[in-house]
Write an enzyme that holds these catalytic residues in place. Structure first.
Site, short mmCIF file in Angstrom:
data_model
loop_
_atom_site.label_atom_id
_atom_site.label_comp_id
_atom_site.label_asym_id
_atom_site.label_seq_id
_atom_site.Cartn_x
_atom_site.Cartn_y
_atom_site.Cartn_z
N CYS A 73 0.85 -1.18 0.00
CA CYS A 73 0.00 0.00 0.00
C CYS A 73 0.89 1.24 0.00
O CYS A 73 1.86 1.30 0.75
CB CYS A 73 -0.88 -0.02 1.24
SG CYS A 73 -2.00 1.40 1.35
N HIS A 118 -10.18 1.34 1.45
CA HIS A 118 -9.68 2.67 1.85
C HIS A 118 -10.83 3.65 2.05
O HIS A 118 -10.75 4.55 2.89
CB HIS A 118 -8.73 3.24 0.78
CG HIS A 118 -7.31 2.78 0.91
ND1 HIS A 118 -6.55 2.98 2.06
CD2 HIS A 118 -6.49 2.15 0.04
CE1 HIS A 118 -5.33 2.48 1.87
NE2 HIS A 118 -5.27 1.97 0.65
N HIS A 120 -9.04 -3.74 -2.26
CA HIS A 120 -8.06 -2.96 -1.49
C HIS A 120 -8.43 -1.48 -1.51
O HIS A 120 -8.44 -0.82 -0.46
CB HIS A 120 -6.67 -3.19 -2.09
CG HIS A 120 -5.57 -2.43 -1.40
ND1 HIS A 120 -4.57 -3.05 -0.70
CD2 HIS A 120 -5.33 -1.09 -1.31
CE1 HIS A 120 -3.76 -2.11 -0.19
NE2 HIS A 120 -4.19 -0.92 -0.56
N GLU A 121 -8.76 -0.96 -2.71
CA GLU A 121 -9.04 0.48 -2.83
C GLU A 121 -10.38 0.87 -2.18
O GLU A 121 -10.49 1.90 -1.53
CB GLU A 121 -9.00 0.93 -4.30
CG GLU A 121 -7.65 0.72 -4.99
CD GLU A 121 -6.46 1.21 -4.19
OE1 GLU A 121 -6.58 2.22 -3.46
OE2 GLU A 121 -5.39 0.57 -4.25
NI NI Z 1 -3.58 1.07 -0.21
#
Ligand code: NI
Length: 187
Positions: free
Chosen positions: A102, A148, A144-145
């Protein structure tokens, strides 16, 4: 123009839920998306979420390099693209472990289980609806995004911290292994 900086773990914006954008064609949203694509490219990343540049909005940019694509259906290489207000719906309960890093946690890498196949809906910055199936690395980068946008970091998803590693250490080990194998071949 100076680009926004990538904030790292410890900045509170990475731990809050980002707000819906609602108008993906708004000039400030298009400008933010264009800037994020530039920042991602400069950082050699494959994904970036708006909270990572300290903007708490539900917008992500990502790409799938040919080297990461499995080549199977719904996991094709993808040029850098923008997704606004993305919503992910897992299509199968199956989870697959894979390595992730990341840009907000530089230098580290760990094994993270993710849904292997999901449906992604959202908008591009032309106001066109996006609705497709993603699999493999395509599915991983999206999960993953989108995490966030909900204040979740990949470390939170790791069932076993034993795989957490420094990139440099993994690279050093790989180089040592290669040297040993070369020595065996010539010895
Ligand atoms: Ni990330």
């Amino acid at each position: 123009m100076t680009l926004r900086r990538i904030v790292r773990m410890g900045h509170p914006v990475l731990r809050q839920r980002a707000a819906e954008v609602r108008d993906p064609t708004a000039p400030e949203i298009r400008a933010l998306a264009a800037e994020m694509l530039q920042i991602m490219e400069q950082a050699n990343g494959v994904g970036l979420a708006a909270p990572q540049v300290a903007v708490p909005a539900r917008l992500i940019v990502y790409s799938v390099p040919a080297s990461r694509s499995s080549g199977e259906a719904d996991d094709a290489p993808a040029a850098p693209q923008v997704l606004v207000d993305p919503v992910l719906t897992p299509l199968e309960p199956e989870l697959q472990a894979g390595w992730e890093g990341c840009l907000s946690i530089p230098g580290l890498r760990g094994l993270v289980p993710r849904h292997a196949v999901l449906r992604v809906t959202g908008w591009d910055t032309e106001g066109r609806a996006v609705d497709r199936v993603a699999r493999g690395f395509n599915a991983r980068v999206l999960q993953h995004e989108v995490d966030h946008l909900d204040g979740i970091l990949y470390l939170d998803r790791m069932p076993d911290m034993g795989s957490l590693a420094f990139d440099e250490e993994l690279q050093a080990l790989a180089a040592e292994r290669e040297a040993e194998e070369a020595a065996l071949r010539t010895g």
